[in-house]
Write a protein that holds these residues in place. Sequence first.
Motif, PDB file in Angstrom:
ATOM      1  N   PHE A 135      -4.517   7.131  26.081  1.00  0.00           N
ATOM      2  CA  PHE A 135      -5.216   5.937  25.640  1.00  0.00           C
ATOM      3  C   PHE A 135      -6.710   6.186  25.786  1.00  0.00           C
ATOM      4  CE2 PHE A 135      -1.002   4.658  26.860  1.00  0.00           C
ATOM      5  CZ  PHE A 135      -0.634   3.749  25.874  1.00  0.00           C
ATOM      6  N   PRO A 136      -7.452   6.162  24.689  1.00  0.00           N
ATOM      7  CA  PRO A 136      -8.874   6.547  24.734  1.00  0.00           C
ATOM      8  C   PRO A 136      -9.755   5.472  25.349  1.00  0.00           C
ATOM      9  CG  PRO A 136      -8.294   5.780  22.540  1.00  0.00           C
ATOM     10  CD  PRO A 136      -7.008   5.794  23.334  1.00  0.00           C
ATOM     11  N   ALA A 137     -11.005   5.856  25.580  1.00  0.00           N
ATOM     12  CA  ALA A 137     -11.997   4.902  26.075  1.00  0.00           C
ATOM     13  C   ALA A 137     -12.119   3.745  25.098  1.00  0.00           C
ATOM     14  CB  ALA A 137     -13.345   5.600  26.245  1.00  0.00           C
ATOM     15  N   GLY A 138     -12.142   2.535  25.634  1.00  0.00           N
ATOM     16  CA  GLY A 138     -12.218   1.346  24.809  1.00  0.00           C
ATOM     17  C   GLY A 138     -10.893   0.620  24.676  1.00  0.00           C
ATOM     18  N   ARG A 139      -9.791   1.325  24.932  1.00  0.00           N
ATOM     19  CA  ARG A 139      -8.479   0.666  24.863  1.00  0.00           C
ATOM     20  C   ARG A 139      -8.279  -0.282  26.036  1.00  0.00           C
ATOM     21  NH1 ARG A 139      -4.816  -2.001  25.259  1.00  0.00           N
ATOM     22  NH2 ARG A 139      -2.629  -1.703  24.682  1.00  0.00           N
ATOM     23  N   GLY A 140      -8.912   0.020  27.162  1.00  0.00           N
ATOM     24  CA  GLY A 140      -8.812  -0.898  28.286  1.00  0.00           C
ATOM     25  C   GLY A 140      -8.622  -0.202  29.607  1.00  0.00           C
ATOM     26  N   ILE A 141      -8.491  -1.014  30.649  1.00  0.00           N
ATOM     27  CA  ILE A 141      -8.309  -0.503  32.004  1.00  0.00           C
ATOM     28  C   ILE A 141      -6.860  -0.047  32.168  1.00  0.00           C
ATOM     29  CG2 ILE A 141      -8.483  -1.047  34.463  1.00  0.00           C
ATOM     30  CD1 ILE A 141     -10.554  -3.171  33.733  1.00  0.00           C
ATOM     31  N   GLY A 142      -6.677   1.095  32.794  1.00  0.00           N
ATOM     32  CA  GLY A 142      -5.359   1.714  32.874  1.00  0.00           C
ATOM     33  C   GLY A 142      -4.283   0.795  33.417  1.00  0.00           C
ATOM     34  N   HIS A 143      -4.583   0.059  34.470  1.00  0.00           N
ATOM     35  CA  HIS A 143      -3.559  -0.806  35.072  1.00  0.00           C
ATOM     36  C   HIS A 143      -3.098  -1.884  34.095  1.00  0.00           C
ATOM     37  CE1 HIS A 143      -4.427   1.268  38.735  1.00  0.00           C
ATOM     38  NE2 HIS A 143      -5.655   0.811  38.796  1.00  0.00           N
ATOM     39  N   GLN A 144      -4.031  -2.443  33.340  1.00  0.00           N
ATOM     40  CA  GLN A 144      -3.669  -3.448  32.340  1.00  0.00           C
ATOM     41  C   GLN A 144      -2.827  -2.817  31.233  1.00  0.00           C
ATOM     42  OE1 GLN A 144      -4.028  -6.645  32.393  1.00  0.00           O
ATOM     43  NE2 GLN A 144      -3.426  -7.153  30.300  1.00  0.00           N
TER      44      GLN A 144
ATOM     45  N   ARG B 178       6.909  12.836  29.535  1.00  0.00           N
ATOM     46  CA  ARG B 178       7.117  11.386  29.387  1.00  0.00           C
ATOM     47  C   ARG B 178       6.747  10.634  30.662  1.00  0.00           C
ATOM     48  NH1 ARG B 178       6.155  10.032  24.997  1.00  0.00           N
ATOM     49  NH2 ARG B 178       5.080  12.016  25.152  1.00  0.00           N
ATOM     50  N   GLN B 179       6.619  11.365  31.743  1.00  0.00           N
ATOM     51  CA  GLN B 179       6.285  10.735  33.022  1.00  0.00           C
ATOM     52  C   GLN B 179       4.798  10.407  33.110  1.00  0.00           C
ATOM     53  OE1 GLN B 179       7.186  13.317  36.366  1.00  0.00           O
ATOM     54  NE2 GLN B 179       7.792  11.624  37.677  1.00  0.00           N
ATOM     55  N   LEU B 180       3.962  11.111  32.342  1.00  0.00           N
ATOM     56  CA  LEU B 180       2.510  11.036  32.474  1.00  0.00           C
ATOM     57  C   LEU B 180       1.903  10.019  31.516  1.00  0.00           C
ATOM     58  CD1 LEU B 180       3.269  13.774  33.815  1.00  0.00           C
ATOM     59  CD2 LEU B 180       1.158  14.695  32.879  1.00  0.00           C
ATOM     60  N   VAL B 181       0.816   9.379  31.964  1.00  0.00           N
ATOM     61  CA  VAL B 181       0.011   8.490  31.132  1.00  0.00           C
ATOM     62  C   VAL B 181      -1.461   8.742  31.469  1.00  0.00           C
ATOM     63  CG1 VAL B 181      -0.389   6.137  30.335  1.00  0.00           C
ATOM     64  CG2 VAL B 181       1.818   6.725  31.374  1.00  0.00           C
ATOM     65  N   PHE B 182      -2.274   8.981  30.434  1.00  0.00           N
ATOM     66  CA  PHE B 182      -3.716   9.154  30.619  1.00  0.00           C
ATOM     67  C   PHE B 182      -4.435   7.939  30.021  1.00  0.00           C
ATOM     68  CE2 PHE B 182      -3.503  14.121  30.255  1.00  0.00           C
ATOM     69  CZ  PHE B 182      -2.760  14.171  31.425  1.00  0.00           C
ATOM     70  N   THR B 183      -5.327   7.334  30.779  1.00  0.00           N
ATOM     71  CA  THR B 183      -6.121   6.201  30.286  1.00  0.00           C
ATOM     72  C   THR B 183      -7.578   6.414  30.685  1.00  0.00           C
ATOM     73  OG1 THR B 183      -5.806   4.875  32.290  1.00  0.00           O
ATOM     74  CG2 THR B 183      -4.157   4.629  30.563  1.00  0.00           C
TER      75      THR B 183
ATOM     76  N   ASN C 297     -11.922  16.927  26.358  1.00  0.00           N
ATOM     77  CA  ASN C 297     -11.040  17.910  26.997  1.00  0.00           C
ATOM     78  C   ASN C 297      -9.774  17.252  27.549  1.00  0.00           C
ATOM     79  OD1 ASN C 297     -12.821  20.008  26.464  1.00  0.00           O
ATOM     80  ND2 ASN C 297     -13.895  19.798  28.420  1.00  0.00           N
ATOM     81  N   ILE C 298      -9.913  16.037  28.063  1.00  0.00           N
ATOM     82  CA  ILE C 298      -8.734  15.324  28.564  1.00  0.00           C
ATOM     83  C   ILE C 298      -7.787  14.999  27.409  1.00  0.00           C
ATOM     84  CG2 ILE C 298      -7.946  13.157  29.594  1.00  0.00           C
ATOM     85  CD1 ILE C 298     -10.505  13.193  31.305  1.00  0.00           C
ATOM     86  N   GLU C 299      -8.352  14.531  26.300  1.00  0.00           N
ATOM     87  CA  GLU C 299      -7.508  14.209  25.143  1.00  0.00           C
ATOM     88  C   GLU C 299      -6.837  15.465  24.588  1.00  0.00           C
ATOM     89  OE1 GLU C 299      -7.664  11.846  20.856  1.00  0.00           O
ATOM     90  OE2 GLU C 299      -9.498  12.103  22.044  1.00  0.00           O
ATOM     91  N   THR C 300      -7.575  16.559  24.547  1.00  0.00           N
ATOM     92  CA  THR C 300      -7.008  17.818  24.050  1.00  0.00           C
ATOM     93  C   THR C 300      -5.837  18.267  24.918  1.00  0.00           C
ATOM     94  OG1 THR C 300      -9.156  18.497  23.156  1.00  0.00           O
ATOM     95  CG2 THR C 300      -7.522  20.231  23.540  1.00  0.00           C
ATOM     96  N   PHE C 301      -5.996  18.155  26.223  1.00  0.00           N
ATOM     97  CA  PHE C 301      -4.915  18.515  27.144  1.00  0.00           C
ATOM     98  C   PHE C 301      -3.698  17.620  26.906  1.00  0.00           C
ATOM     99  CE2 PHE C 301      -2.595  18.297  31.135  1.00  0.00           C
ATOM    100  CZ  PHE C 301      -2.597  19.610  31.592  1.00  0.00           C
ATOM    101  N   ALA C 302      -3.956  16.319  26.697  1.00  0.00           N
ATOM    102  CA  ALA C 302      -2.853  15.385  26.453  1.00  0.00           C
ATOM    103  C   ALA C 302      -2.098  15.757  25.184  1.00  0.00           C
ATOM    104  CB  ALA C 302      -3.396  13.965  26.353  1.00  0.00           C
TER     105      ALA C 302
ATOM    106  N   MET D 167       0.008   7.534  36.352  1.00  0.00           N
ATOM    107  CA  MET D 167      -1.183   7.337  35.525  1.00  0.00           C
ATOM    108  C   MET D 167      -2.403   7.963  36.189  1.00  0.00           C
ATOM    109  SD  MET D 167      -4.185   5.297  35.247  1.00  0.00           S
ATOM    110  CE  MET D 167      -4.016   3.628  35.864  1.00  0.00           C
ATOM    111  N   THR D 168      -3.210   8.622  35.368  1.00  0.00           N
ATOM    112  CA  THR D 168      -4.532   9.064  35.802  1.00  0.00           C
ATOM    113  C   THR D 168      -5.543   8.577  34.757  1.00  0.00           C
ATOM    114  OG1 THR D 168      -4.226  11.226  34.717  1.00  0.00           O
ATOM    115  CG2 THR D 168      -3.735  11.081  37.078  1.00  0.00           C
TER     116      THR D 168
END
Length: 679
Positions: A68-77, A32-37, A55-60, A8-9
């Motif tokens: 997972f966009p801003a507002g969805r929550g903290i990555g670890h959660q 499938r290994q990657l997760v962006f939050t 730009n991050i979303e476009t790359f994803a 995760m990044t």
Amino acid sequence: MIRPEHVMTHDNTGPVISKFNSIGASRINNPRQLVFTLDHDVQNKSTKNLAKYYNIETFARKHSVDFFPAGRGIGHQILVEEGYAFPYTMTVASDSHSNMYGGVGCVGTPIVRTDAAAIWATGKTWWQVPRMIKVELRGHLAPGVTGKDVIVALCGSFNQDEVLNAALEFTGDGIAALSVDDRLAISNMTTEWGALVGHFPVDDTLLEWYEGVLKRLELRTFASATDSSIPPPPEHPRINRQRLDSVRANRLASDPGAEYASHLVLDLATLVPHVSGPNSVKISTPLPELEASHVPIQKAYLVSCTNSRVSDIAAAAAVVRGHKIAPGVEFYIAAASSAVQQESERLGDWDALVQSGAKTLPAGCGPCIGLGVGLLEEGQTGISATNRNYKGRMGHPNAQAYLASPAVVAASAIKGYICSPDSLDPAALPPTKAPTFFANTPDAAAASKTAAAANEPILPEFPTSFSGPLLFTPQDNLNTDGIYPGKYTYQDDITLERQAQVVMENYDPTFASLVASIREKQAPTASPSNSGAKQGIILVAGYNLGTGSSREQAATALKAAGIPLVIAGSFGDIFKRNSINNGLVCIESPELIADLTNAYAKDGKRGAGGKDGELTVNKGLEISVSMKDGTVVVKGLEGGEKNYIIKPVGPSVQELWICGGLEGYILKSIQADSPAASP
């Protein structure tokens, strides 16, 4: 090498993309290994930050990466909620609090930005297998004592690096009664304790928790079946019956009689609520003692990946119902995720906090990382349910920050000073005294002497020695916030020159100018390809240097300032990773640290500054470090010359240095594997 299940990044995905591109990679090895939050700077609505997020979303989208966009929550959660962190897997994140995944029986450990780029490109990166420590939790917690109190007490009681850079295995009869939320809070803050992993067993408590998650997912399916307007959701790709049944049928446990580097024990029944601080997790005080001091506060926080889940918000809401936030106090709340906030709203807990006067923030990190509104101002005192209270992290360096459980934070916000909730029955608590601990830990200094010396082979392009002026920072636990302030962390376009100008700003504002003035007087340094002596300023620090967050700039800023080598009693592993990945050499020498401390630190103790009050001691010493035989020569120490023996870095680290760091190493690997490289 490790090949984690997921990586995760978060907001740092932007710099990782730049690294990914700079190493010449053109495709993601396993999308499938990657997760962006996106979770850290979510309050920042500037055009620049929104463009970064776009730009991050476009790359994803381009590379079919889960986003997972801003507002969805903290990555670890999110990783726990969505099953990326799952029992009997290993999931990493370019963030220091990935230890949290241990709360659900997943090996979670932090990597850094360059590692993330390497995993994107190749699916794997390097890992130094840590020592294992057993942490045994016996007995049961008294009413009102929480998992947050457990980890705050552990950080404050075992505060001499007993678990530094270790993988912790939590065991004992006390675990069964700990909720999963308590386990997640404990695992999360094993980062502050200094560990690389904080792993809880997969037991009936955890499996029943997952059954509850499955039931909620099944209710969604039932709702769609009874309402034709709701399309049936597909089976969850990671949290599903087949996967959970497989875990249940293949329970794992450590071998009977397994050996550990050390064994720590806490009797939970002896524990009362504890408060961490001020400004250090190494200090923890029983709440009844601190409450008697009547410490006034101006700000309170119920935010972060540590203690902002449904049960935490419920605990705080139970305290504030029927009350108002004290005059002169600001109480900020942010759920760990949008799903948490929705459930807390359904239960009425969120509204209870708002009606009491709490100020809401979007689901995300915010004040915990020192971003957005509500930061501590000069001279203020705050209490927080977050994980870190380093000086300057949550605002002004001249503020005081304490950590406590959600109920204690809420009670303090109501009364205006650090205190316990009215519901806490003193008669139900054990006596207010130090909790019962037991430790069987090898002596770290003795172990370092055993590991020292030995000739290491020198690769042709690696320097045979490092030499130059010696600067001493007489401070243990100098954290990455002190080395590189959080307010610069997400300025992705900041130059190395600018990093050098702000290095150590939160620790010693004069450090950068001191280093610059010394560099002006130095002869030109050897080039990286020169296999002879490498000149530069040699920084010597205390123990656990670089503890804290995973910011890579803590290493790159020191290197940019003209420091090619750092010597310490010990290093925080995440700082060491960043250093190795960026060609900053790290060496341990407890003996040198002890002599410098006795000679130049105030009262012979690290942490109180130099004898003359200076935070950075510059006494005109010269040092030379041989990479051939580990000989260290310090000239001018106590008016003479002293020799030491250290363990030089091995060929693996040398190879990364020669390649210019991990980026160069991965580029070399990609080029070697490309068809054009074949004869």
